[in-house]
Design a protein around this motif. Structure first.
Motif: not given
Length: 421
Positions: A25-26, A251, A255
């Motif tokens: 989740g970056v 996002s 994320q």
């Protein structure tokens, strides 16, 4: 060559950012480029990318219910990881990840079964390829800042390796075009090199030969078909075809900490501001690594689709609305020019007003319910039209966005010149 006729009338597309970055989740690619995550840790996510719950037909069905007419998938982001079985490199979720499947092929087939147009995203740059960071642009983009993933150290250029990278770049593009036949090729990542270094004119010519009807977005340094602003509706809409790229939260990819989701009303507002200005909205979702789309994003796509289905005449087959100043909100015009649609975004006090409308209004009504509204022309002198007052009531308003249709006595005409008497 004119842009394919389907694109200016598409109105709504779904953008899908999906890749190995969804494992932890970056931020997609940028997290290692900016030094927030070590490169090795970022790339290790490939071992956890399973796509175990990915159901391309369920995605396509959701996209269709949202009111979208096309969908774009990230076939390869800046990290260089392909979601398809590329024959010219080893960095693919087909060969390197537990997914072990050509996810692009499944996406393309499912989207087409629903009658939607297919778009594939492809990054020109590749921060993982050993031959990419081998030449420097004549004018360095401010975001590059001598980043080693982008450019070599001064004096360490290797032009012959850049030529090798271009061969790889072109080969992957040909794979996408010839295997999947996309209706739209959505490029990104052009800013780290000059047009001359990319040889964009040459690439555009090749794409015209390979797929004459395929639409190509504007990230081609002057050789694309339309412009692609991000995350905000332009105050003055571009003249030609255009597309706004917008995230549902903040996002692009998944994320988990980002719960700043736009409300359905905010999404509808952005949508009508975009289509009223002659553009398409490309609304982004970020699935989890297993291929599931979050409930928060699903609910918003469904809410948008419900609004679209109830207001179809003001979404399908429309053209750019009135210039700013004639109505305090977005507008659109029917294809024959004889119906003006007013998108009423905020609760009016008794009435809304259209200024400078030369036409007579034959009928005013609320789209969806069909409720007729009283209207009255007030003021005006000689060539200068008066104000068209359209009276509303609270019980006629839509909770997301009310659309008032004005049937006119001819093709819409407005007065723009300043005149005095």
């Amino acid at each position: 060559m004119a842009i394919a006729s389907w694109f200016p009338e598409a109105q709504l597309g779904i953008f899908v950012h999906w890749g190995i970055y969804s494992v932890d989740g970056v931020a997609e690619s940028w997290s290692f480029y900016d030094g927030r995550v070590p490169y090795a840790d970022y790339m290790a996510q490939i071992d956890g990318f399973t796509a175990s719950e990915f159901d391309a037909d369920a995605w396509a069905e959701l996209f269709e219910r949202s009111g979208a007419t096309y969908a774009v998938l990230t076939a390869k982001h800046h990290d260089g990881v392909a979601l398809y079985d590329t024959a010219v490199g080893d960095l693919s979720v087909v060969t390197q990840a537990p997914a072990g499947r050509d996810l692009v092929a499944e996406f393309v087939e499912a989207v087409r079964r629903r009658g939607l147009k297919v778009g594939l995203y492809f990054s020109h740059l590749d921060w993982s390829h050993p031959d990419y960071a081998t030449v420097r642009p004549e004018v360095q983009h401010h975001v590059v800042q001598d980043n080693p993933y982008a450019v070599p150290r001064p004096g360490a250029e290797k032009p012959e390796r850049w030529e090798r990278y271009l061969e790889f770049h072109r080969a992957q593009i040909r794979e996408l075009v010839t295997r999947y036949g996309p209706d739209l090729l959505w490029f990104d990542g052009e800013w780290e090199r000059d047009e001359r270094q990319w040889r964009m004119r040459e690439l555009r010519a090749e794409l015209r030969e390979l797929a004459p009807e395929m639409v190509v977005n504007g990230r081609m340094l002057g050789h694309g078909d339309y412009v692609t602003p991000e995350q905000g509706v332009p105050i003055v809409p571009p003249e030609g075809p255009w597309e706004l790229c917008l995230t549902i939260n903040d996002s692009w990819g998944w994320q988990p900490q980002d719960d700043n989701h736009k409300s359905p009303r905010q999404l509808v507002r952005t949508f009508v501001e975009t289509i009223g200005g002659g553009g398409n909205l490309l609304l982004d979702v970020g699935p989890r690594e297993d291929g599931t789309i979050t409930p928060e994003q699903t609910e918003r796509l469904e809410a948008l689709g419900d609004w679209v289905s109830r207001h179809s005449p003001a979404v399908r087959g429309i053209r750019r609305g009135l210039p700013h100043g004639h109505f305090y909100g977005p507008t659109a015009v029917s294809a024959d020019g004889r119906t003006l649609f007013l998108y009423v975004l905020d609760r009016p006090n008794d009435y809304v007003v259209v200024r400078g409308l030369r036409n007579q209004v034959l009928k005013a009504y609320v789209l969806g319910s069909g409720a007729e509204l009283d209207h009255q022309r007030i003021g005006g002198l000689h060539e200068v039209p008066g104000w068209e007052y359209v009276f509303t009531t609270d019980n006629a308003l839509d909770p997301l966005c009310t659309v008032i249709a004005l049937e006119l006595d001819g093709e819409v005409s407005v007065h723009r010149e300043h005149e005095s008497h």
